[in-house]
Design a protein around this motif. Structure first.
Motif, PDB file in Angstrom:
ATOM      1  N   ASP A 140      -7.094   0.638  -5.961  1.00 47.48           N
ATOM      2  CA  ASP A 140      -6.443   0.622  -7.266  1.00 47.48           C
ATOM      3  C   ASP A 140      -7.462   0.474  -8.392  1.00 47.48           C
ATOM      4  O   ASP A 140      -7.313   1.038  -9.480  1.00 47.48           O
ATOM      5  CB  ASP A 140      -5.429  -0.521  -7.347  1.00 47.48           C
ATOM      6  CG  ASP A 140      -4.187  -0.268  -6.510  1.00 47.48           C
ATOM      7  OD1 ASP A 140      -3.970   0.891  -6.096  1.00 47.48           O
ATOM      8  OD2 ASP A 140      -3.429  -1.230  -6.274  1.00 47.48           O
ATOM      9  N   LYS A 143     -10.202   3.938  -7.472  1.00 47.25           N
ATOM     10  CA  LYS A 143      -9.700   5.238  -7.036  1.00 47.25           C
ATOM     11  C   LYS A 143     -10.619   5.908  -6.016  1.00 47.25           C
ATOM     12  O   LYS A 143     -10.524   7.126  -5.780  1.00 47.25           O
ATOM     13  CB  LYS A 143      -9.450   6.172  -8.227  1.00 47.25           C
ATOM     14  CG  LYS A 143      -8.425   5.630  -9.206  1.00 47.25           C
ATOM     15  CD  LYS A 143      -7.112   5.258  -8.519  1.00 47.25           C
ATOM     16  CE  LYS A 143      -6.131   4.637  -9.485  1.00 47.25           C
ATOM     17  NZ  LYS A 143      -4.899   4.151  -8.799  1.00 47.25           N
ATOM     18  N   LEU A 148      -8.718   3.370   0.378  1.00 43.09           N
ATOM     19  CA  LEU A 148      -7.358   3.668   0.818  1.00 43.09           C
ATOM     20  C   LEU A 148      -7.363   4.142   2.266  1.00 43.09           C
ATOM     21  O   LEU A 148      -6.469   3.778   3.052  1.00 43.09           O
ATOM     22  CB  LEU A 148      -6.727   4.712  -0.092  1.00 43.09           C
ATOM     23  CG  LEU A 148      -5.240   4.995   0.146  1.00 43.09           C
ATOM     24  CD1 LEU A 148      -4.405   3.743  -0.077  1.00 43.09           C
ATOM     25  CD2 LEU A 148      -4.757   6.132  -0.763  1.00 43.09           C
ATOM     26  N   GLU A 194       2.876  -0.508  -0.013  1.00 38.31           N
ATOM     27  CA  GLU A 194       1.743  -0.177  -0.883  1.00 38.31           C
ATOM     28  C   GLU A 194       1.173   1.193  -0.534  1.00 38.31           C
ATOM     29  O   GLU A 194       0.832   1.982  -1.426  1.00 38.31           O
ATOM     30  CB  GLU A 194       0.654  -1.244  -0.776  1.00 38.31           C
ATOM     31  CG  GLU A 194       0.977  -2.536  -1.506  1.00 38.31           C
ATOM     32  CD  GLU A 194      -0.223  -3.459  -1.625  1.00 38.31           C
ATOM     33  OE1 GLU A 194      -1.305  -3.108  -1.111  1.00 38.31           O
ATOM     34  OE2 GLU A 194      -0.076  -4.533  -2.236  1.00 38.31           O
ATOM     35  N   ARG A 198       1.077   4.880  -2.899  1.00 37.58           N
ATOM     36  CA  ARG A 198      -0.210   5.446  -3.297  1.00 37.58           C
ATOM     37  C   ARG A 198      -0.528   6.766  -2.610  1.00 37.58           C
ATOM     38  O   ARG A 198      -1.538   7.399  -2.943  1.00 37.58           O
ATOM     39  CB  ARG A 198      -1.319   4.420  -3.023  1.00 37.58           C
ATOM     40  CG  ARG A 198      -1.241   3.244  -4.001  1.00 37.58           C
ATOM     41  CD  ARG A 198      -1.897   1.998  -3.464  1.00 37.58           C
ATOM     42  NE  ARG A 198      -1.794   0.901  -4.427  1.00 37.58           N
ATOM     43  CZ  ARG A 198      -0.717   0.133  -4.578  1.00 37.58           C
ATOM     44  NH1 ARG A 198       0.372   0.348  -3.831  1.00 37.58           N
ATOM     45  NH2 ARG A 198      -0.696  -0.840  -5.472  1.00 37.58           N
TER      46      ARG A 198
END
Length: 634
Positions: A140, A143, A148, A194, A198
């Motif tokens: 977050d 990026k 992720l 979450e 995303r």
């Protein structure tokens, strides 16, 4: 926030003292109602000071916070929360340092009591999930897709422990599949929701989050009072174990993230019931302050419990942001105010009991875990969007020790530091108050700060010379620095200990002023400080300038290595355990003659440094000190 009027001209020297004496004192601040709303700029400054204290404990070599694996994940996520809420980006490098250094495999005992299997996973499924949330937070902020991707890898690993054959579903707490509990499943719902929120076009993670939430709601872990007990029995019923704040908070956080994904009003209604129950009568508060059961004055929280309340406040902050409910906001504000007013020492350290309660047998504990926990409440008190400007200050050392000579004043140097965010140069007026009969130079002056936004707060510092009279009485005396600039105000203190003798138990607040460098040492309570492996801890003894001889007596055991130094650079071994001892059987009072290390007097003192470490660093049973006392001859 309304744009503040800014000082555009440099104040004349003749008006400086008048302006400085008009600055508020800590007594003035404390006289305000305890539930008064802190202005956003002050809230952001407080969070910055506390975050910097927390990051002082970060070990850049091992890329974690010493001696605690899952707690390190939560502390790093808290720093991520801080950066996201305030715009400060100074600690992104530490997040990446941890990611790159600790994503591999490690044997048991290096970073965790369990072997680490790679990609931040282990037999402790909940530990793996905490790291998953940490890397979503890093994504977050940056990026960068690698974070992720790591969170997805962790979630895939955890998904292997979702099991419908026992209790109809739920994730097992451990790889041995012995327990289904609240935190593991709250984390699972949160992590999967979450990921869905995303990953464009996702349906898989949302389905898993929905299934997890439905199972959790019907599992029986939420009792009739809407409080979350720890887990399930082997018969798949509520085990009636303690209602920990982090279990309640994690359930709230799980529901909020799933609500973001679905906008289902029934989910938000369930979250509200959990929140109302948490702060209801005889629930998780005492005198309106969030209180863990182990916060009782006759108990001490273990290293896990120290961090639970911060997890609750992380998700309570989200509840405030989403609902804008004034009741929830007032509760958050009250926690932050109590922490800052009652649970903070002069060094900016925040303790485990947010009310500040303490006792001799079970003192209020201050360490990096308690710092991370309380920081979450201070972060929540920062409004969104973040204020465009802020001003903070610190004094260093914040807890100096002065051992006066028989005659003559003792002078020490204290560094006044200031930091600011914003877009226009500030001229900060500074005023310093001292105890009666003491003096400080300069007492009033100005400091210039040139901030360029929030990402990297501007900083400046200046030395202050404090003169302490020889007749100063033993005990704690406070020096207060007040800063003001462009409508911004901040006060900070140094807690000066005047001591004619040295006599303290380790693991207590009495030890803190003498503890020059805690390094990676640990304290498990009163009369306990130890350094295993490559860790150490160093005391600084500022013997009076007229000292002719000095002996230190340590009650010490296990595999100790004690060294002395006159400059904290060149060390001489003065005490060493030459054979392995891991059971404390060699515990004894041992006296060390420090007279050879008494150098020339500097700033009114003859300082001697004493370092305790591990004489057998490979087996993890380093020197453990219980009590320190001294015999000083003038």
């Amino acid at each position: 926030m309304a744009k503040r009027t800014r000082m555009r001209t440099l104040l004349a020297a003749t008006s400086l003292m008048l302006l400085a004496t008009a600055l508020p004192s800590p007594a003035t601040e404390q006289a305000q109602p305890s539930n008064a709303r802190t202005d956003g700029a002050t809230a952001m400054a407080r969070a910055r000071v506390a975050a910097d204290v927390l990051m002082n404990a970060y070990d850049p070599d091992k890329a974690w916070f010493p001696s605690s694996w899952w707690n390190s994940a939560v502390a790093l996520q808290t720093i991520g929360d801080y950066m996201q809420r305030t715009g400060d980006r100074r600690y992104l490098a530490q997040l990446d340092n941890t990611f790159e250094k600790d994503k591999g495999t490690f044997p048991a005992g290096v970073l965790s009591g369990d072997p680490l299997l790679g990609n931040f996973t282990s037999r402790a499924i909940d530990d793996s999930e905490w790291w998953g949330l940490t890397w979503v937070q890093a994504y977050d902020l940056t990026k960068n897709p690698k974070y992720l991707a790591m969170a997805v890898t962790i979630a895939n690993y955890v998904n292997g422990y979702w099991d419908t054959s026992t209790c109809g579903g739920g994730v097992w707490w451990n790889a041995e599949r012995t327990y289904k509990n609240a935190v593991t499943n709250g984390l699972w719902i949160r992590l999967t929701a979450e990921l869905h929120n995303r990953i464009p076009g996702d349906t898989q993670w949302l389905a898993r989050a929905r299934t997890g939430w439905a199972w959790f709601q019907g599992s029986g872990m939420i009792n009739a009072n809407n409080l979350v007990n720890d887990g399930l029995t082997d018969a798949c019923t509520n085990n009636g174990q303690n209602v920990w704040t982090y279990n309640q908070g994690m359930a709230i956080g799980a529901g909020l993230e799933l609500w973001r994904a679905t906008r289902d009003p029934q989910i938000l209604a369930s979250v509200r019931r959990l929140a109302d129950a948490a702060t209801g009568p005889s629930a998780l508060v005492s005198n309106d302050i969030l209180t863990e059961s182990c916060d009782a004055i006759d108990q001490t929280c273990d290293d896990n419990g120290k961090q639970f309340k911060g997890i609750f406040m992380r998700y309570w902050t989200e509840l405030v942001d989403i609902t804008r409910d004034s009741r929830y906001a007032a509760f958050l504000d009250l926690q932050a105010e109590s922490i800052w007013a009652d649970d903070r020492d002069a060094a900016g350290r925040l303790g485990t009991r947010w009310s500040g309660a303490t006792s001799n047998d079970h003192p209020n504990v201050f360490d990096w875990r308690t710092q991370a926990s309380a920081l979450s409440a201070l972060i929540g008190d920062v409004p969104t969007p973040a204020p465009p400007e802020s001003l903070a200050a610190t004094l260093s050392p914040a807890q100096p020790v002065v051992m006066p000579s028989a005659s003559g004043n003792t002078a020490i140097t204290i560094q006044l530091g200031a930091s600011a965010t914003g877009f226009i140069p500030l001229q900060a007026i500074t005023s310093v108050d001292t105890p009666s009969g003491w003096s400080i130079t300069p007492r009033a002056t100005m400091m210039r700060l040139d901030p360029h936004g929030n990402a990297n707060p501007a900083s400046n510092s200046m030395p202050l010379t404090l003169s302490v009279p020889s007749l100063a009485t033993d005990g704690h005396h406070f020096v207060t620095a007040n800063l003001a600039a462009a409508g911004l105000r901040f006060s900070t203190q140094a807690d000066v200990l005047i001591a004619h003798t040295i006599d303290f138990d380790t693991g207590t607040v009495d030890e803190n002023p003498w503890l020059f460098d805690a390094d990676g040492s640990q304290s498990n309570g009163v009369q306990n400080r130890f350094a295993d492996g490559n860790a150490h801890f160093t005391y600084r003894f500022p013997f009076p300038a007229d000292t002719s001889s000095a002996q230190i007596t340590l009650i010490i055991d296990n595999e100790f290595l004690v060294q002395a130094s006159v400059d904290n650079v060149h060390w001489t071994t003065v005490l060493q355990q030459s054979q392995p001892v891991t059971d404390g059987s060699n515990k004894a009072a041992r006296t060390i003659d420090l007279t050879p290390y008494l150098g020339a007097a500097v700033n009114g003192a003859k300082p001697v440094y004493m370092k305790v470490s591990d004489s057998f660093p490979n087996d993890g049973w380093g020197g453990r000190v219980y009590h320190v006392s001294a015999n000083i001859v003038h």
